[in-house]
Design a protein around this motif. Structure first.
Motif, PDB file in Angstrom:
ATOM      1  N   ILE A 198      73.572 -80.918  81.724  1.00 37.43           N
ATOM      2  CA  ILE A 198      73.417 -79.892  82.629  1.00 37.43           C
ATOM      3  C   ILE A 198      72.619 -79.308  81.594  1.00 37.43           C
ATOM      4  N   SER A 199      72.796 -77.341  82.492  1.00 39.73           N
ATOM      5  CA  SER A 199      71.865 -76.546  81.510  1.00 39.73           C
ATOM      6  C   SER A 199      72.317 -75.456  80.779  1.00 39.73           C
ATOM      7  N   ALA A 200      71.682 -74.520  80.295  1.00 42.21           N
ATOM      8  CA  ALA A 200      72.768 -73.475  79.912  1.00 42.21           C
ATOM      9  C   ALA A 200      73.529 -72.482  80.513  1.00 42.21           C
ATOM     10  N   PRO A 201      73.365 -72.247  82.015  1.00 41.41           N
ATOM     11  CA  PRO A 201      73.894 -71.387  82.733  1.00 41.41           C
ATOM     12  C   PRO A 201      75.544 -72.349  82.566  1.00 41.41           C
ATOM     13  N   GLU A 202      75.651 -73.875  82.420  1.00 37.10           N
ATOM     14  CA  GLU A 202      76.686 -73.802  82.265  1.00 37.10           C
ATOM     15  C   GLU A 202      77.563 -74.909  81.479  1.00 37.10           C
ATOM     16  N   ILE A 203      76.936 -74.268  80.437  1.00 40.37           N
ATOM     17  CA  ILE A 203      77.593 -74.513  78.955  1.00 40.37           C
ATOM     18  C   ILE A 203      78.783 -73.405  77.756  1.00 40.37           C
ATOM     19  N   PRO A 204      80.009 -73.497  78.213  1.00 41.99           N
ATOM     20  CA  PRO A 204      80.064 -72.128  77.474  1.00 41.99           C
ATOM     21  C   PRO A 204      80.072 -71.871  76.320  1.00 41.99           C
ATOM     22  N   PRO A 205      79.781 -70.858  75.558  1.00 38.55           N
ATOM     23  CA  PRO A 205      80.253 -70.428  74.303  1.00 38.55           C
ATOM     24  C   PRO A 205      80.572 -71.224  73.884  1.00 38.55           C
ATOM     25  N   ALA A 206      81.901 -71.708  73.974  1.00 33.84           N
ATOM     26  CA  ALA A 206      82.400 -72.549  72.615  1.00 33.84           C
ATOM     27  C   ALA A 206      82.220 -74.555  72.121  1.00 33.84           C
ATOM     28  N   ALA A 207      81.654 -74.998  74.058  1.00 24.09           N
ATOM     29  CA  ALA A 207      80.636 -75.646  73.726  1.00 24.09           C
ATOM     30  C   ALA A 207      79.295 -75.512  73.283  1.00 24.09           C
ATOM     31  N   ARG A 208      78.676 -74.806  73.395  1.00 26.57           N
ATOM     32  CA  ARG A 208      77.794 -74.276  72.238  1.00 26.57           C
ATOM     33  C   ARG A 208      77.795 -74.817  71.077  1.00 26.57           C
ATOM     34  N   LEU A 209      79.223 -73.870  70.640  1.00 30.57           N
ATOM     35  CA  LEU A 209      79.581 -73.928  69.016  1.00 30.57           C
ATOM     36  C   LEU A 209      79.557 -75.228  68.746  1.00 30.57           C
ATOM     37  N   LEU A 210      80.383 -76.277  69.871  1.00 27.62           N
ATOM     38  CA  LEU A 210      81.089 -77.495  69.143  1.00 27.62           C
ATOM     39  C   LEU A 210      79.905 -77.959  68.888  1.00 27.62           C
ATOM     40  N   ALA A 211      78.205 -78.198  69.795  1.00 24.78           N
ATOM     41  CA  ALA A 211      77.637 -78.908  70.360  1.00 24.78           C
ATOM     42  C   ALA A 211      76.743 -78.574  68.385  1.00 24.78           C
ATOM     43  N   ALA A 212      76.510 -77.328  67.833  1.00 24.87           N
ATOM     44  CA  ALA A 212      76.044 -76.851  66.991  1.00 24.87           C
ATOM     45  C   ALA A 212      76.419 -77.914  65.737  1.00 24.87           C
ATOM     46  N   ALA A 213      77.809 -77.920  65.755  1.00 26.68           N
ATOM     47  CA  ALA A 213      78.623 -77.889  64.254  1.00 26.68           C
ATOM     48  C   ALA A 213      78.257 -78.873  64.616  1.00 26.68           C
ATOM     49  N   ASP A 214      78.833 -80.148  65.470  1.00 27.42           N
ATOM     50  CA  ASP A 214      78.574 -81.830  65.591  1.00 27.42           C
ATOM     51  C   ASP A 214      77.380 -81.523  64.995  1.00 27.42           C
ATOM     52  N   LEU A 215      77.024 -81.431  65.428  1.00 24.35           N
ATOM     53  CA  LEU A 215      74.689 -82.269  65.145  1.00 24.35           C
ATOM     54  C   LEU A 215      74.981 -81.725  63.615  1.00 24.35           C
ATOM     55  N   TYR A 216      75.392 -80.738  63.166  1.00 27.43           N
ATOM     56  CA  TYR A 216      75.101 -80.417  61.392  1.00 27.43           C
ATOM     57  C   TYR A 216      76.150 -81.461  60.669  1.00 27.43           C
ATOM     58  N   ALA A 217      77.302 -81.789  61.018  1.00 26.60           N
ATOM     59  CA  ALA A 217      78.057 -82.154  60.427  1.00 26.60           C
ATOM     60  C   ALA A 217      77.824 -83.849  60.907  1.00 26.60           C
TER      61      ALA A 217
END
Length: 536
Positions: A384-403
């Motif tokens: 899926i792309s941006a319109p279907e990805i809520p802010p909480a999921a965007r944050l989770l994606a960034a945190a997961d990649l960093y960790a």
């Protein structure tokens, strides 16, 4: 769009967490989700038939649900000696380990299975010393881990007295103490029988399950329990075919007074997060690290109080599905093969599937499933792309990649902390991660905030963006659609904006915007400048 606003989970009970975990453990044993719950249903039916009282049947429930909870803690060693740790745990249920010849034939088939011949030859040569040592320790490893989990989840000892006896046998040839007959608890004997007949039923149906139970009657299994099971087999499996295994088990289980308050739930989820990470030594602590970043960064991306809690809880569950992927994939020393890539990319979907039957956990699973999705549609499992990805999921994606990048993996070293901002900002520049989420995670991790313009009254860049649209008369829903976030997130931003600016309504907000030059022809947006930084 699936948003974090829909999470708002009902109250959670401890027995629901155990049931959810069991579905992941089932996959780790090469069984379908619901295997352990089906085993527990069988155990409870037999307990009821045997006349056990309510407290005794509660003990049957907990012993059965926790019986195999430690089977993933030495997946690395299982994979080293037997290749696919899921396959070997599935096939061992077809073998009567009391038959020495059958046991030896099973081991001969499994040692080094799937390895190229030169590697398998080395594995076979090493097995008589190192392999035997590791495999003999596995039963104890599993018992120890299950007991430790029960203790960490505050399961009373009286509710799992049979937990250290589930590998015992009726004939005294089991582990660890060689208990004979009724020296082992009813719960352990019932779980042992329920486990095997569930696995055999899956492969060959009710008649095959009955045949195996009778063949092992008086050796592996309690004769009285075998007779009771055979009398009830058609009805038992008919119920499990017609009803979700959790619902079936709850129908015959006495009431369980184990509702978790918010504090207890957070402790329990943290325990489960670290416990699930034991599947792969290279990811120990990953889920708790991800959740800590999400919790610390949530304010910066405008999540409301409920969304913050739900996002952090989803982060603690986001890799539950890793239990469903063989250890050999996670511990691969080189790039994934196409087949391994397909297996690996299933794990977010498996997280969602594991949690889906439980209303109190379902929305957390749906949010957790999005942690590998990307704004440009290049992520997985759904693409899926941006319109279907809520802010909480965007944050989770960034945190997961960093960790993840901060930890070493078998195929690469950890990325030094000083280099991680560049790695994540490159993902932003290439359109995969959300800029605001990345900056929030980097700040939460202790990095300097990216250079940006100072906005009046302490407004953030996103708040200025929202303010400009609101001042132009856009509704909350319209702003949410334009910025690809939820209306609730925009509502949180507007609340902060009105507090910071002192405006009382749209009109006074427009005056503030005009006075501070915030009504340009276009709302501010983030663009990359010449030195690679994001500026308004």
């Amino acid at each position: 769009m699936a948003t974090a606003d829909t999470v708002g989970a009902p109250h959670v009970h401890r027995h629901e967490l155990l049931a959810a975990l069991s579905r992941g453990i089932d996959l780790c044993m090469g069984q379908p989700m619901g295997h352990t719950l089906g085993q527990t249903f069988i155990s409870l039916v037999l307990a009821e038939r045997a006349g056990l009282d309510a407290d005794e049947r509660r003990e049957v429930y907990h012993t059965s649900m926790l019986s195999w909870a430690g089977c993933h803690v030495d997946s690395l060693e299982q994979a080293r000696w037997f290749g696919d740790d899921h396959r070997v745990k599935a096939e061992i249920r077809t073998v009567d380990l009391g038959d020495e010849r059958a046991e030896q034939e099973f081991i001969a088939r499994q040692v080094g299975a799937g390895q190229p011949w030169p590697q398998r030859r080395r594995t076979i040569a090493a097995f008589p010393v190192e392999g035997v040592r590791d495999t003999e320790a596995m039963f104890e490893n599993h018992r120890h881990a299950a007991a430790a989990l029960a203790e960490a989840l505050d399961v009373p000892v009286r509710l799992c007295t049979g937990l250290d006896q589930v590998f015992e046998r009726w004939d005294g040839a089991g582990e660890p103490r060689g208990l004979r007959g009724a020296e082992a608890t009813f719960s352990a004997r019932a779980a042992n029988l329920g486990d095997i007949v569930m696995a055999i039923h899956r492969a060959g149906g009710a008649d095959a399950a009955v045949a195996v139970a009778r063949a092992r009657r008086g050796t592996q299994f309690d004769p009285d329990l075998v007779d009771a099971f055979c009398d009830e087999a058609d009805e038992i499996f008919g119920t499990l075919d017609a009803v979700e295994a959790f619902d079936a088990a709850m129908r015959v289980c006495p009431s369980l007074d184990d509702l978790l308050d918010d504090e207890a739930l957070d402790r329990a989820l943290l325990v489960l997060a670290d416990y699930v990470d034991l599947k792969s030594p290279s990811s120990l602590g990953h889920q708790s690290a991800t959740a800590a970043l999400v919790g610390a960064a949530a304010d910066d991306v405008g999540l409301g109080a409920t969304e913050r809690v739900d996002a952090r809880r989803a982060a603690l569950l986001h890799d539950l599905g890793r239990l469903g992927v063989p250890a050999a994939v996670w511990e691969s020393q080189g790039p994934f093969t196409p087949a391994q890539t397909q297996q690996m990319r299933l794990h977010p979907y498996l997280t969602e599937a594991i949690l889906e039957p439980f209303p109190s956990l379902r929305a957390h699973g749906r949010l957790a499933c999005l942690h590998h999705e990307r704004l440009d549609g290049s992520g997985y499992p759904r693409g899926i792309s941006a319109p279907e990805i809520p802010p909480a999921a965007r944050l989770l994606a960034a945190a997961d990649l960093y960790a993840s990048k901060a930890q070493p993996r078998p195929h690469r070293p950890a990325i030094p902390a000083a280099e991680l901002p560049e790695v994540l900002r490159r993902e932003v520049g290439e359109g995969r991660l959300d800029a605001e989420a990345v900056e929030a995670v980097l700040v939460a991790a202790g990095h300097r905030r990216h250079r940006r313009r100072e906005w009046p009254s302490g407004l953030t860049e996103r708040e200025v963006e929202v303010l400009g649209l609101a001042a132009r008369g856009r509704s909350t829903a319209e702003i949410a659609a334009l910025l690809h976030v939820s209306p609730k997130t925009i509502g949180n931003h507007l609340e902060h904006i009105y507090t910071k600016t002192g405006a009382r309504n749209r009109a006074t907000l427009s005056v503030f915007a005009m006075r501070h030059g915030l009504l340009a022809d276009e709302p501010p947006s983030r663009v990359r400048d010449g030195d690679g930084e994001f500026t308004p």
